[in-house]
Each structure stands twice: as structure tokens, then as C-alpha cells.
Design an enzyme around this catalytic site. Structure first.
Site, PDB file in Angstrom:
ATOM      1  N   CYS A   1       0.808  -1.220   0.000  1.00 25.51           N
ATOM      2  CA  CYS A   1       0.000   0.000   0.000  1.00 25.51           C
ATOM      3  C   CYS A   1       0.845   1.276   0.000  1.00 25.51           C
ATOM      4  CB  CYS A   1      -0.927   0.014   1.204  1.00 25.51           C
ATOM      5  SG  CYS A   1      -2.113  -1.349   1.270  1.00 25.51           S
TER       6      CYS A   1
ATOM      7  N   HIS B   1      -0.833   5.995   2.898  1.00 19.99           N
ATOM      8  CA  HIS B   1      -0.879   4.686   3.542  1.00 19.99           C
ATOM      9  C   HIS B   1      -1.722   4.683   4.807  1.00 19.99           C
ATOM     10  CE1 HIS B   1       0.667   1.419   6.235  1.00 19.99           C
ATOM     11  NE2 HIS B   1       0.245   0.755   5.186  1.00 19.99           N
TER      12      HIS B   1
END
Length: 478
Positions: free
Chosen positions: A75, A132
């Protein structure tokens, strides 16, 4: 003064290639929809058992990129590439590293995607998981205002948490405020009756609608850049029960290439998935359980699809769709048993290929797909060109406007990287180059795909792709 003249000249040249409707608008709004762990497992990508009507409808109004590849199958590093337009380091703390560089006074760091638009007069707002950490902050619970993940980028960066208490709790939360403390105590999938708001994404969507209402008031004077990050289908796979019902008796296609690969690869043991409560069942040896996992993933996709639809409906109600560039992006793929992996973090196709749809009013041949190989880093410069804003210096991506205007136009290659190796994807091959020089080479023109390593048989291809790989990016980049 010279820099202003240079940028103005580039802008005039770029405008000649823009669709007529976007020439008429000074600077259209931008709606960026980021969906976590989303495979190209959608109706508009040819998957017939998935119910994704709202994203499919967006695709009919836009350009679908069927061979979009992320820079990293995790991610944080993937979102770094999206939000900076540059290749970066591998790891979920990539944006925090950049933040520290900025705060230390480094002058060579290119502006972020939202910061660049903010500089050009946009109101920039993020809701949910865009960088993130949902909400874009560090600290033990990801809510420390003194640790911004993206300094000087957002006018507002929001993460409604409700009963989940804080962004870290919402990120891995299940229904009714269940926070991940020890993953072993949380079910790997779940389907609870209730409204969309019993899971964190319902709150994210409600806040996104509120922000749209506010931003739409001033678009005549100030365009908006709104980024919305939907968490599902990220683990654990939890969605309201109504989204599981269409899949309860569904017949799913067989998993392609379900065996663990032989030889040296980036295969892993699905540690993120396996640490959740699986009722002592393993999907690699239990076909019935594997199907259950896949159905719950599908339910999460349909849940996310519905939330996307709610956001697009509000855009229509506010009469902003005609002057908004909509980008839908998956931050990476996800193995559902291919190569005996249940997760991401490999450099196989399943981890690296994800959806990308770009839509705006007046597009030529809407709904046509492009099979050009494109990269996540290309999104930033693409939206710059569509919004009549010059691209900043120092970014690596290339504008996809030529591919939007002509969906038959070819792309180039896509570079991705992990902790152990780097890969390049061409229209015909994927090569994975490990840090010790070992190479994997796969021919996508054959049914074997990424199951038979032909590197020893084709050393010239390996050499050619190695040179091309290093011409695009230097490795390793820490």
C-alpha cells in the site's frame, strides 16, 4: 519570469491536444477514488460473476486501462508512486521518508500530486485511506497531527473513525467498532447484517459526501481536488451481509495456476492472511474454504462498488460531473490462490495489475478500453494535462492523454519493485531481476504465463530487458 513564460508555452501546446469540453473549462475538478487491494475483478474487466454495476457504469463513460501496473505490491509504496508521480522506495513508510526529507529542508523533492494542484488554486481534501495511513498522520494510532504523511498537501485530510476510535483501528476494523488488536483473534472474513455504516467505509463515504457538498459551493471560483480512499476489500474481508447474498450460491471459475511455483521467485507464504483466525483451515489444501474466501472478497468488492456509486451519484446531484475528471484506481492487485498465494507482496501479475479508469465529459469513444501498458506514476501527469496545469519538474510518469484520445495507441513498459527484486512488464514478457542477478523470464503469449521460467533459454531477452529496466530506474533506491 522566464519560468512562467516556459510553463505558459507548454500549457498552450498541451491545450491543442485536449478534448473540446475540457478546453472550455479553465480547470476542471478532480475526483480521485482509491480502492485498497482491488484486483481487476470487475464486470468491466470481463469478470462475469462479480457484481460491480456502479464501477462498470463509470467505465462506460471513461477509458478503461486493462494493463495498468502499480509500482509496488504494497500500500504505502504504491500510494507514494500515485501521489508523487515518481518511482520510490519499497515499503509502507515511503511517504513518511519523503515527509522527513521535506521537513529537513531538502529542495530536490518534487511536489506531491495534491500539493501541485493546491499551488495552482485548487482546494485539496482527502477522506479515508489515500496515503498509507487513513487520514494521513503518524503516531501509534495514526492520528498524531505533528506527523503528517504528506506535508503541505491537503487543506483537509480527514478520517472519520466512529466506534473504531482511531485510524489504525478503522483500517483493520470489522463490524460495529471491532478493532484489530491481535489478528489471531479476528476472523479473516465476516458478513454481519446491517447498513453500510456498520463498517468503517460507510463512515468514510458519508464524510466524502459531506465534503463534496461543501466543495461544490465554490467551484465557480475554486476547483476542488477530492481524494477518497475506500479500505475494502483489504483484509479482513468484512462487509454488510446484503453484499454477500449474491455470492452465496454463485459458481466461481477455477483458480488459475494454483500450485506453488518451483525455483527462485518472489513467492511467499501469505503471512498477512494466515495470521487471522481461519478456523484452522488452509485455502491451499481446502477447496471449499478457498471458495468461501473468494466469495467474501467478492462481497467486499460489491460493497466498495456501492460506495463508489453513492459518491458519483452525489457528484451528479450537485451538477459537477460535467466539469470533473474522475479517476478510479486500485492500489495493487491481490492473489486469490494463484501460485498458492493469498495476498499481495509478490512480483507476479496478480499482485501488480490493478484497475485504472479515467472519465470526463466529452471523451471520444467512451467505454473503449486501452490495452497499452501504463503505470501508476502516469496518473499525476495525465490529470495535470487534462486539468490544463503544467506538469512539475522531477516526476517520472508520462501523460496518458494520447492513450485516452486514441485507445488503440500502444504504451511502453511498466516497472515495479519489491524488497527482493525488480520487474519489468512488456506487452509480451515479464522479467523479474533479483538483487543477486538471478532472472525470471515469463512469456505471456503462452498459456503457461508466469509458471515457466524461460530465462536460461532466452539470455538475449534477459539482457535486453535488464538494460531497459535500468534505463527507466536505478536500483536499489532506498
Amino acid at each position: 519570469m522566464q519560468r512562467f513564460i516556459h510553463h505558459s508555452l507548454l500549457l498552450v501546446i498541451g491545450l491543442a491536444y485536449l478534448p473540446a469540453t475540457l478546453q472550455a473549462a479553465d480547470h476542471p475538478n478532480v475526483l480521485l477514488l482509491c480502492i485498497d487491494d482491488l484486483r481487476p475483478e470487475l464486470g468491466c474487466y470481463g469478470v462475469d460473476y462479480i457484481q460491480s454495476p456502479r464501477i462498470d457504469a463509470l467505465a462506460k463513460k471513461g477509458r478503461i486501462f486493462t494493463k495498468h501496473y502499480v509500482q509496488a505490491p504494497t500500500c504505502g509504496a504504491s500510494r507514494f508512486a500515485l501521489l508523487t508521480g515518481t518511482y520510490g522506495s519499497y515499503g509502507n513508510n515511503a511517504l513518511f521518508k519523503r515527509s522527513r526529507e521535506l521537513r529537513s529542508g531538502a529542495e530536490s523533492v518534487p511536489p506531491s500530486f495534491p500539493a501541485w494542484f493546491k499551488t495552482h488554486g485548487y482546494r485539496t481534501v482527502s477522506v479515508g485511506k489515500v496515503s498509507h495511513h487513513p487520514g494521513g498522520r503518524g503516531g501509534s494510532n495514526w492520528d498524531d497531527d505533528s506527523q503528517p504523511e504528506m506535508p503541505n498537501s491537503w487543506d483537509r485530510h480527514l478520517m472519520p473513525c466512529g466506534d473504531w476510535e482511531h485510524p489504525r483501528g478503522a483500517m483493520h476494523g470489522l463490524a460495529h467498532g471491532e478493532i484489530r488488536k491481535n489478528a489471531k483473534e479476528m476472523d479473516v472474513f465476516q458478513s454481519k447484517p446491517g447498513s453500510d455504516d456498520i463498517y468503517p467505509d460507510g463512515l468514510i463515504t458519508a464524510e466524502a459526501l459531506h465534503q463534496l457538498d461543501d466543495l461544490a459551493k465554490d467551484t465557480a471560483e475554486t476547483p476542488f481536488f477530492l481524494a477518497v480512499g475506500i479500505i475494502r476489500p483489504h483484509l479482513p474481508f468484512g462487509a454488510p451481509a446484503k453484499y454477500f447474498e449474491p455470492y452465496r450460491d454463485a459458481v466461481l471459475p477455477a483458480i488459475e495456476h494454483p500450485s506453488k511455483p518451483t525455483g527462485k521467485t518472489t513467492w511467499h507464504g501469505s503471512g498477512e492472511f494466515m495470521k487471522y483466525n481461519r478456523w484452522k483451515r488452509n485455502p491451499n489444501t481446502d477447496a471449499e474454504f478457498a471458495t468461501e474466501v473468494r466469495k467474501h472478497y467478492a462481497a467486499c468488492v460489491t460493497y466498495a462498488d456501492t460506495l463508489v456509486g453513492r459518491i458519483l451519484d452525489r457528484l451528479d446531484q450537485l451538477k459537477q460531473r460535467e466539469n470533473t475528471i474522475v479517476v478510479l484506481w486500485g492500489d495493487h492487485g491481490w492473489h486469490l490462490g494463484e501460485q498458492a498465494v493469498w495476498g499481495k507482496h509478490t512480483l507476479f501479475e496478480e499482485s501488480l495489475r490493478s484497475p485504472l479508469i479515467v472519465s470526463f465529459d466529452g471523451m471520444d469513444d467512451p467505454g473503449e478500453s486501452s490495452s497499452a501498458i501504463v503505470e501508476t506514476i502516469d496518473i499525476f501527469p495525465t490529470v495535470c494535462e487534462l486539468a490544463s496545469i503544467p506538469r512539475p519538474n522531477g516526476i517520472d510518469g508520462q501523460s496518458l492523454v494520447p492513450n485516452i484520445n486514441d485507445p488503440k495507441k500502444q504504451g511502453t513498459e511498466a516497472v515495479s519493485y519489491g524488497s527482493r527484486a525488480t520487474t519489468i512488464r512488456t506487452p509480451t514478457h515479464r522479467m523479474v531481476l533479483h538483487r543477486n542477478g538471478y532472472a525470471e523470464l515469463y512469456d505471456h503469449r503462452t498459456p503457461a504465463g508466469e509458471t515457466v521460467n524461460i530465462a536460461e533459454r532466452e539470455p538475449e531477452t534477459v539482457q535486453r530487458l535488464t538494460e531497459k529496466l535500468h534505463s527507466k530506474r536505478s536500483f536499489p533506491r532506498n
